[in-house]
Write an enzyme that holds these catalytic residues in place. Sequence first.
Site, PDB file in Angstrom:
ATOM      1  N   GLU A  20       0.849  -1.186   0.000  1.00  0.00           N
ATOM      2  CA  GLU A  20       0.000   0.000   0.000  1.00  0.00           C
ATOM      3  C   GLU A  20       0.888   1.241   0.000  1.00  0.00           C
ATOM      4  OE1 GLU A  20      -3.279   0.498   3.130  1.00  0.00           O
ATOM      5  OE2 GLU A  20      -1.869   2.071   3.712  1.00  0.00           O
ATOM      6  N   THR A  51      -4.047   4.727  -0.812  1.00  0.00           N
ATOM      7  CA  THR A  51      -4.958   5.195   0.235  1.00  0.00           C
ATOM      8  C   THR A  51      -5.700   6.458  -0.197  1.00  0.00           C
ATOM      9  OG1 THR A  51      -3.137   6.422   1.236  1.00  0.00           O
ATOM     10  CG2 THR A  51      -3.595   4.243   2.131  1.00  0.00           C
ATOM     11  N   TYR A 181     -10.283  -6.501  11.251  1.00  0.00           N
ATOM     12  CA  TYR A 181      -9.474  -6.092  12.405  1.00  0.00           C
ATOM     13  C   TYR A 181      -9.200  -7.267  13.351  1.00  0.00           C
ATOM     14  CZ  TYR A 181     -10.868  -1.660  10.494  1.00  0.00           C
ATOM     15  OH  TYR A 181     -11.065  -0.623   9.619  1.00  0.00           O
ATOM     16  N   LYS A 201     -20.495  -7.427   5.495  1.00  0.00           N
ATOM     17  CA  LYS A 201     -19.807  -6.823   4.331  1.00  0.00           C
ATOM     18  C   LYS A 201     -19.523  -7.902   3.279  1.00  0.00           C
ATOM     19  CE  LYS A 201     -16.444  -4.536   6.782  1.00  0.00           C
ATOM     20  NZ  LYS A 201     -15.368  -3.558   7.081  1.00  0.00           N
ATOM     21  N   GLN A 212      -6.077  -5.007   9.271  1.00  0.00           N
ATOM     22  CA  GLN A 212      -5.287  -3.972   9.928  1.00  0.00           C
ATOM     23  C   GLN A 212      -3.927  -4.578  10.269  1.00  0.00           C
ATOM     24  OE1 GLN A 212      -4.206  -1.136  10.380  1.00  0.00           O
ATOM     25  NE2 GLN A 212      -6.058  -0.216  11.274  1.00  0.00           N
ATOM     26  N   GLN A 248       7.140   5.069  17.066  1.00  0.00           N
ATOM     27  CA  GLN A 248       6.002   4.239  16.633  1.00  0.00           C
ATOM     28  C   GLN A 248       5.528   3.290  17.734  1.00  0.00           C
ATOM     29  OE1 GLN A 248       7.212   2.444  12.934  1.00  0.00           O
ATOM     30  NE2 GLN A 248       6.740   4.286  11.758  1.00  0.00           N
ATOM     31  N   LYS A 307       8.016   4.787   2.510  1.00  0.00           N
ATOM     32  CA  LYS A 307       9.404   4.349   2.302  1.00  0.00           C
ATOM     33  C   LYS A 307       9.394   2.875   1.928  1.00  0.00           C
ATOM     34  CE  LYS A 307      11.907   7.727   4.831  1.00  0.00           C
ATOM     35  NZ  LYS A 307      12.354   8.090   6.156  1.00  0.00           N
TER      36      LYS A 307
END
Length: 319
Positions: A20, A51, A181, A201, A212, A248, A307
């Site tokens: 992504e 995104t 998730y 869904k 995720q 992070q 990156k």
Amino acid sequence: MAKVIDHIKQAKGKTLFSFEILPPMKGDGIQKLFNQIEPLMEFDPKFIDVTYHREEYMYKKREGGLLEKVSLRKRPGTVGICAALMNRFHIDTVPHIICGGFTKQETESALIDLQFLGIDNVLALRGDAIKSEAHFVPTTGGHEFASDLIQQIQSMNSGVYLDHEVKNAFPTDFCIGVAGYPEKHFEAPNFETDLKHLKNKVELGAEYIVTQMFFDNNKYFEFVDQCRSQGINVPIIPGLKPLSTLKQLTILPSIFHIDLPSDLVQSAEKCQNNDQVRQVGIEWAIQQAKELKQHGAPCLHFYSMGKSDNIVKIAKEIY
Ligand code: FAD
């Protein structure tokens, strides 16, 4: 161009590679993004997700203390980037389509643009609350949940557009992916309820799930087991993000509502600088990726966050 679900079917159990990217910040050219993607092409990615970043608002103080509401879109261009990547790399792209900030009419127009460009994949998402709102507020005339968006896309797939005056409309042919998730969506009251909404869904037409990010593979394995036991049988693509900075350790849990395993936290905390943390992140992700591949994950989907050097190092060990 092919659909994500067809890539998975054609792979016959082989674990695919995908990633992504984020559209460039407004004002940046596209070359930096091309340079970031170029080294990843050697590992034969089957698709690239792009995104979507909705408009945010901020208040600027003007003379006399008046506040002016200013609209900002830091990363526009999702659809244009998809087309540019297809041209440049001859690869399938998956634009993320969100509910927030869109009326149904605007969604329809965006989907028509995608169809004209030959983009037949979308990841259908609700989107998060904008910074000035405490929780997600649906746009007037827009959708509340990803499931509502899926229904609109499926209608277009059967040739039904919002404007019922349009007769014999050309049906779109979108392959729809959705988010899942392993550590529960933060707003869901419990895991079972979240799974029920995920199943909805899929029943509405989602053909695969992308998770995720998670740093403990057991969370993914348990998630897949729970999905299967609830009758969710579509491919579940694990999303992987290599840890890359010390910050992070707190940012990822607060933004993405996930846990980081103690071993990873301790290893990162021992590092003298972020180069060392990046290395720890690479080694952790390699272990995760190897195990996921051994367990037959349909695809490993990497969150590049601008990156790619770390993903190149991981991919070299895996593919
Ligand atoms: P939904 O599936 O609509 O679920 C949202 C919440 O509502 C969940 O708690 C769910 O349990 C609940 N729910 C669902 N349906 C119902 C219902 N009918 N009734 C009551 N409750 C319900 N955000 C962006 O802005 N841009 C992106 O490009 C982007 N890409 C992403 C990619 C991936 C792989 C992932 C995992 C997330 C991404 N996000 C993105 C973030 C995502 O938009 C947020 O996580 C958002 O909060 C939820 O989106 P969703 O599609 O999962 O929502």
